[in-house]
Design an enzyme around this catalytic site. Sequence first.
Site, PDB file in Angstrom:
ATOM      1  N   ALA A 131      34.661  49.689   4.000  1.00  0.00           N
ATOM      2  CA  ALA A 131      35.274  48.243   3.812  1.00  0.00           C
ATOM      3  C   ALA A 131      34.713  47.968   2.392  1.00  0.00           C
ATOM      4  O   ALA A 131      34.994  46.720   1.930  1.00  0.00           O
ATOM      5  CB  ALA A 131      34.506  47.412   4.822  1.00  0.00           C
ATOM      6  N   HIS A 183      28.602  56.603   1.783  1.00  0.00           N
ATOM      7  CA  HIS A 183      29.812  56.415   1.562  1.00  0.00           C
ATOM      8  C   HIS A 183      30.263  57.586   0.404  1.00  0.00           C
ATOM      9  O   HIS A 183      30.490  57.661  -0.592  1.00  0.00           O
ATOM     10  CB  HIS A 183      30.139  55.110   0.553  1.00  0.00           C
ATOM     11  CG  HIS A 183      29.782  53.719   1.393  1.00  0.00           C
ATOM     12  ND1 HIS A 183      31.103  53.388   2.056  1.00  0.00           N
ATOM     13  CD2 HIS A 183      28.984  53.069   1.661  1.00  0.00           C
ATOM     14  CE1 HIS A 183      30.870  52.263   2.622  1.00  0.00           C
ATOM     15  NE2 HIS A 183      29.565  51.931   2.327  1.00  0.00           N
ATOM     16  N   HIS A 204      23.660  53.872   6.753  1.00  0.00           N
ATOM     17  CA  HIS A 204      24.275  53.643   7.924  1.00  0.00           C
ATOM     18  C   HIS A 204      24.720  54.693   8.496  1.00  0.00           C
ATOM     19  O   HIS A 204      25.948  55.449   8.272  1.00  0.00           O
ATOM     20  CB  HIS A 204      25.344  52.527   8.079  1.00  0.00           C
ATOM     21  CG  HIS A 204      26.226  52.595   6.788  1.00  0.00           C
ATOM     22  ND1 HIS A 204      26.885  53.552   6.326  1.00  0.00           N
ATOM     23  CD2 HIS A 204      26.735  51.304   6.209  1.00  0.00           C
ATOM     24  CE1 HIS A 204      27.750  53.151   5.307  1.00  0.00           C
ATOM     25  NE2 HIS A 204      27.553  51.861   5.186  1.00  0.00           N
ATOM     26  N   ASP A 235      24.547  48.325  16.940  1.00  0.00           N
ATOM     27  CA  ASP A 235      25.509  47.532  17.483  1.00  0.00           C
ATOM     28  C   ASP A 235      26.288  47.800  18.667  1.00  0.00           C
ATOM     29  O   ASP A 235      26.780  47.326  19.400  1.00  0.00           O
ATOM     30  CB  ASP A 235      26.307  46.721  16.601  1.00  0.00           C
ATOM     31  CG  ASP A 235      27.284  47.445  16.052  1.00  0.00           C
ATOM     32  OD1 ASP A 235      27.184  48.783  16.339  1.00  0.00           O
ATOM     33  OD2 ASP A 235      28.057  46.938  15.380  1.00  0.00           O
ATOM     34  N   HIS A 238      29.436  50.623  15.865  1.00  0.00           N
ATOM     35  CA  HIS A 238      29.346  51.526  14.905  1.00  0.00           C
ATOM     36  C   HIS A 238      29.030  52.998  15.468  1.00  0.00           C
ATOM     37  O   HIS A 238      29.576  53.937  14.845  1.00  0.00           O
ATOM     38  CB  HIS A 238      28.610  50.915  14.020  1.00  0.00           C
ATOM     39  CG  HIS A 238      29.150  49.975  12.888  1.00  0.00           C
ATOM     40  ND1 HIS A 238      29.200  48.682  13.300  1.00  0.00           N
ATOM     41  CD2 HIS A 238      29.529  50.265  11.752  1.00  0.00           C
ATOM     42  CE1 HIS A 238      29.687  47.932  12.231  1.00  0.00           C
ATOM     43  NE2 HIS A 238      30.090  49.023  11.323  1.00  0.00           N
ATOM     44  N   ASP A 259      23.507  45.383   8.804  1.00  0.00           N
ATOM     45  CA  ASP A 259      24.907  45.539   8.028  1.00  0.00           C
ATOM     46  C   ASP A 259      25.656  44.231   8.280  1.00  0.00           C
ATOM     47  O   ASP A 259      27.220  44.356   8.362  1.00  0.00           O
ATOM     48  CB  ASP A 259      25.719  46.716   8.134  1.00  0.00           C
ATOM     49  CG  ASP A 259      26.676  47.236   7.199  1.00  0.00           C
ATOM     50  OD1 ASP A 259      26.719  46.466   6.160  1.00  0.00           O
ATOM     51  OD2 ASP A 259      27.560  48.088   7.223  1.00  0.00           O
ATOM     52  N   LEU A 292      36.465  49.022  10.608  1.00  0.00           N
ATOM     53  CA  LEU A 292      34.981  48.162  10.918  1.00  0.00           C
ATOM     54  C   LEU A 292      34.427  47.768   9.321  1.00  0.00           C
ATOM     55  O   LEU A 292      34.371  48.415   8.470  1.00  0.00           O
ATOM     56  CB  LEU A 292      34.018  48.952  11.405  1.00  0.00           C
ATOM     57  CG  LEU A 292      34.234  49.152  12.948  1.00  0.00           C
ATOM     58  CD1 LEU A 292      33.403  50.113  13.357  1.00  0.00           C
ATOM     59  CD2 LEU A 292      33.933  47.790  13.681  1.00  0.00           C
ATOM     60  N   ALA A 293      34.215  46.446   9.175  1.00  0.00           N
ATOM     61  CA  ALA A 293      33.696  45.937   7.967  1.00  0.00           C
ATOM     62  C   ALA A 293      32.506  45.272   8.132  1.00  0.00           C
ATOM     63  O   ALA A 293      32.341  43.861   8.411  1.00  0.00           O
ATOM     64  CB  ALA A 293      34.708  44.921   7.273  1.00  0.00           C
TER      65      ALA A 293
END
Length: 380
Positions: A131, A183, A204, A235, A238, A259, A292-293
Amino acid sequence: MHYGNILTPEGWRLGEIHWCDGRIARIDGAPVDPADNDAPYIVPGFIDLHVHGGGGADTMEGGEAVTTLARTHARFGTTSLLATTMTATDAEIRHVLGEIGSLMEQPPGKGARILGVHLEGPYINPGKLGAQPPYARPGEIAEIDALCDLAPIRLVTLAPELSGHYALMRHLSERGVRVQLGHTLGTYEQGVAAMEHGACGFTHLYNAMTGLHHRHPGMVGAALAHADFAELIPDLLHVHPGAIRVALRSIPRLYAVTDSTAAAGMPDGEYRLGEQAVTKCLGGVRLADGTLAGSTLTMDQALRNLVEVGLSLAEASARVSRHPADFLGLPERGRLADGCYADVVVLDRELAVDCVYVEGQCVAGEDPEDAPTTRPGDET
């Protein structure tokens, strides 16, 4: 002072915790199994090393927005955090870092203590943005040094495969800045090499990185095989609970992050994540294409989710408090012991937040300082 089941580094004690001038003065009481009573739980304050926003505010708005997110997350037990930036232009990043640097010189007020900045990008792979906005680029030592002069950057997310990043990792490590891999389209071998050059964590875990395949272990494989620390978003959206269990067995000091975005603590609707428009609905936050952001997670829910996955409360507490503190090298946070900061969360028996203290100051809930305390055996 608070009475209850107190989680100390040596285990649970039933008694009272006292603090003075923002530090824990003493902890009274005897060892106990909390299952043997109905007193509240008293645990170390939560530490979130990856948080973009909350309460409708986004880190990239700077200034008052960062104050708002710190106050919002304090309501949910977060007592200290890293304000986390997004990939953006150099001018935007410099502006927000300048404002965060000025903000950190002020007392925390009714919010979480801002420990510094997590720079998530722009030094990431443009092919694995997730994102993040499209401003990814390789980093340079002179550039990162200039950014560190604007605010205390404690953590940087990098893609190791980008040109010059091994040297950048060594430089950051020498400066005392933690480096996480994320990333990234990097290989297992590049992940292992990055750790040899100073990287010490993963951003993450599982998300926005090359996955595990038995012939191509990828960045996830490097983390599971070699990492001592990694962050993960628990959560239950994710990362599947089964994958969380794999990581818990493989990475000794795996720790939770939210996050979270501006949508955390807010109703469903439209919000900002950096320059991106995101939508909160069905418990998640997504871009228009469904990506997902970030999340709407808060650290108290992260704790409850880890317990749901199968951890004891004491072990789950370590994943939201002690391990992130240790990752940043902060021995006076993330634990309840004499001399440590009085960052304290009082939970009821359902693990809901009752009171929150940041350095001894009540920032959420009702401070019972002047109220009579009832203990087992007291007359009524």
